[in-house]
Design an enzyme around this catalytic site. Structure first.
Site, short mmCIF file in Angstrom:
data_model
loop_
_atom_site.label_atom_id
_atom_site.label_comp_id
_atom_site.label_asym_id
_atom_site.label_seq_id
_atom_site.Cartn_x
_atom_site.Cartn_y
_atom_site.Cartn_z
N ARG A 184 9.02 -46.15 -4.83
CA ARG A 184 8.82 -46.84 -6.10
C ARG A 184 7.64 -47.81 -6.06
O ARG A 184 7.65 -48.88 -6.67
CB ARG A 184 10.10 -47.59 -6.52
CG ARG A 184 11.31 -46.70 -6.69
CD ARG A 184 11.11 -45.66 -7.78
NE ARG A 184 12.26 -44.77 -7.87
CZ ARG A 184 12.33 -43.57 -7.29
NH1 ARG A 184 11.29 -43.08 -6.61
NH2 ARG A 184 13.40 -42.83 -7.41
N SER A 233 16.42 -47.69 -14.30
CA SER A 233 17.26 -48.31 -13.27
C SER A 233 16.82 -49.76 -13.07
O SER A 233 15.63 -50.05 -12.93
CB SER A 233 17.13 -47.55 -11.95
OG SER A 233 17.62 -46.24 -12.08
N GLU A 307 13.79 -53.14 -9.91
CA GLU A 307 12.94 -51.99 -10.20
C GLU A 307 12.31 -52.14 -11.58
O GLU A 307 11.16 -51.77 -11.79
CB GLU A 307 13.74 -50.68 -10.13
CG GLU A 307 12.88 -49.44 -10.29
CD GLU A 307 13.59 -48.17 -9.88
OE1 GLU A 307 13.38 -47.14 -10.56
OE2 GLU A 307 14.35 -48.17 -8.90
#
Length: 323
Positions: A184, A233, A307
């Site tokens: 990520r 998320s 995130e």
């Protein structure tokens, strides 16, 4: 197209707009952003620029003072725009950056192309390997920046190259290796804007690709609050050396499923998602996320990492903007 007022009292946004000169895109001052975000919260952009094309973006970035912060917004699916708004120049790519074209065994896509649209196009062209994008809300530019992934794949697995406009207005062609993808994250320079990317696929029967996309969408619909005011998320899954549990399991274990602060709530359906139940502020959402992090740390000893991006100023941080 810049429309700065002739008044002797210029705001910081007016000054930024004037510095862009005769750009061909749309420039707006103190432009509301909340309605653009999936959470439907947030303050205004000090100065919003929607470039006409890549050349227009290059020109604007070259003219912009290096002291002015630049924030790029895509589909606004994985951000909390804070209540005080976003200072500096906010860039939002429009339809000129949403093109998708077949290139051999892959697709060349614009930074504003929606992930789901790219997945659908890959299916229609008989290209497999990009189906995972159907499960990611957002646009390609953001997916490149954060190495977005889901359902067994991510951008690092399919990206060949990206074209970016750097903060100083240089158009660069970067091979995927230069982005040094991790979980990520990428090494995309601060202030840079992804304008195009090449994604590789593999020739696959159209019905197989379409079937896989349908499976992904059904799985997402069944497990996530996709019809609510939500984002992607909320927290990253911890690395295996820290915990063998996923983020949602840690949140659930800490007793946070359904937890509320103001109008913000942790989803009952999937507790790694936050919801705006109707009247949440960005402050409510951020406070809820921090409370969850605190409880997970106390319960499991894991320091969950956000995130979702939190961008802009808190309401308490805003100040007069007379220049």
């Amino acid at each position: 197209m810049t429309n700065a007022p002739a008044s002797s009292h210029l705001t910081a946004g007016d000054v930024i707009a004037a510095s862009l000169g005769d750009v061909r895109g749309r420039v707006s001052i103190n432009q509301p952003l909340g309605a653009r975000s999936w959470f439907r919260v947030g303050g205004p952009a000090e100065c919003l620029f929607q470039p006409a094309d890549t050349d227009d973006l290059v020109t604007a970035m070259q003219r912009l003072s290096p002291e002015i912060p630049v924030t790029t917004l895509g589909a606004c699916s994985n951000v909390i725009i804070r209540d005080g708004g976003i200072p500096g120049l906010v860039i939002r790519l429009g339809g000129a950056f949403a093109g998708i074209e077949v290139d051999g065994n892959g697709l060349i896509v614009g930074g504003a192309a929606l992930d789901a649209t790219v997945a659908e196009t890959s299916a229609s062209k008989g290209l497999g390997g990009l189906e995972f994008l159907a499960g990611i809300p957002g646009s390609i530019g953001g997916a490149v920046r954060m190495n977005a992934g889901a359902y067994g794949s991510d951008m690092a697995a399919v990206l060949d190259w990206a074209e970016i406009v750097s903060r100083d207005g240089t158009l660069l062609h970067l091979e995927a290796s230069a982005l040094r993808f991790g979980y990520r994250r990428s090494a995309l320079p601060d202030g840079a804007v992804v304008v195009r990317a090449r994604l590789r696929g593999e020739p696959t029967e159209q019905s197989i690709v379409s079937g896989r996309i349908a499976e992904i969408r059904a799985a997402r619909e069944g497990s996530q609050p996709v019809r609510a005011r939500t984002g992607g998320s909320t927290f990253r899954n911890p690395s295996p050396d820290i915990s063998d549990k996923k983020a949602w399991q840690l949140v659930d274990r800490a007793g946070c499923r359904g937890l509320t602060i103001g109008g913000a709530q942790i989803s009952e359906k999937h507790c790694n998602f936050m919801l705006n139940t109707g009247d949440a502020t960005a402050a409510d959402l951020e406070a809820l996320g921090e409370e969850v992090r605190k409880r997970v740390l106390e319960k499991s000893g894991v320091n969950l990492q956000w995130e979702i991006k939190r961008i802009g100023l808190k309401a308490s941080e805003t100040k007069g903007d007379a220049a």
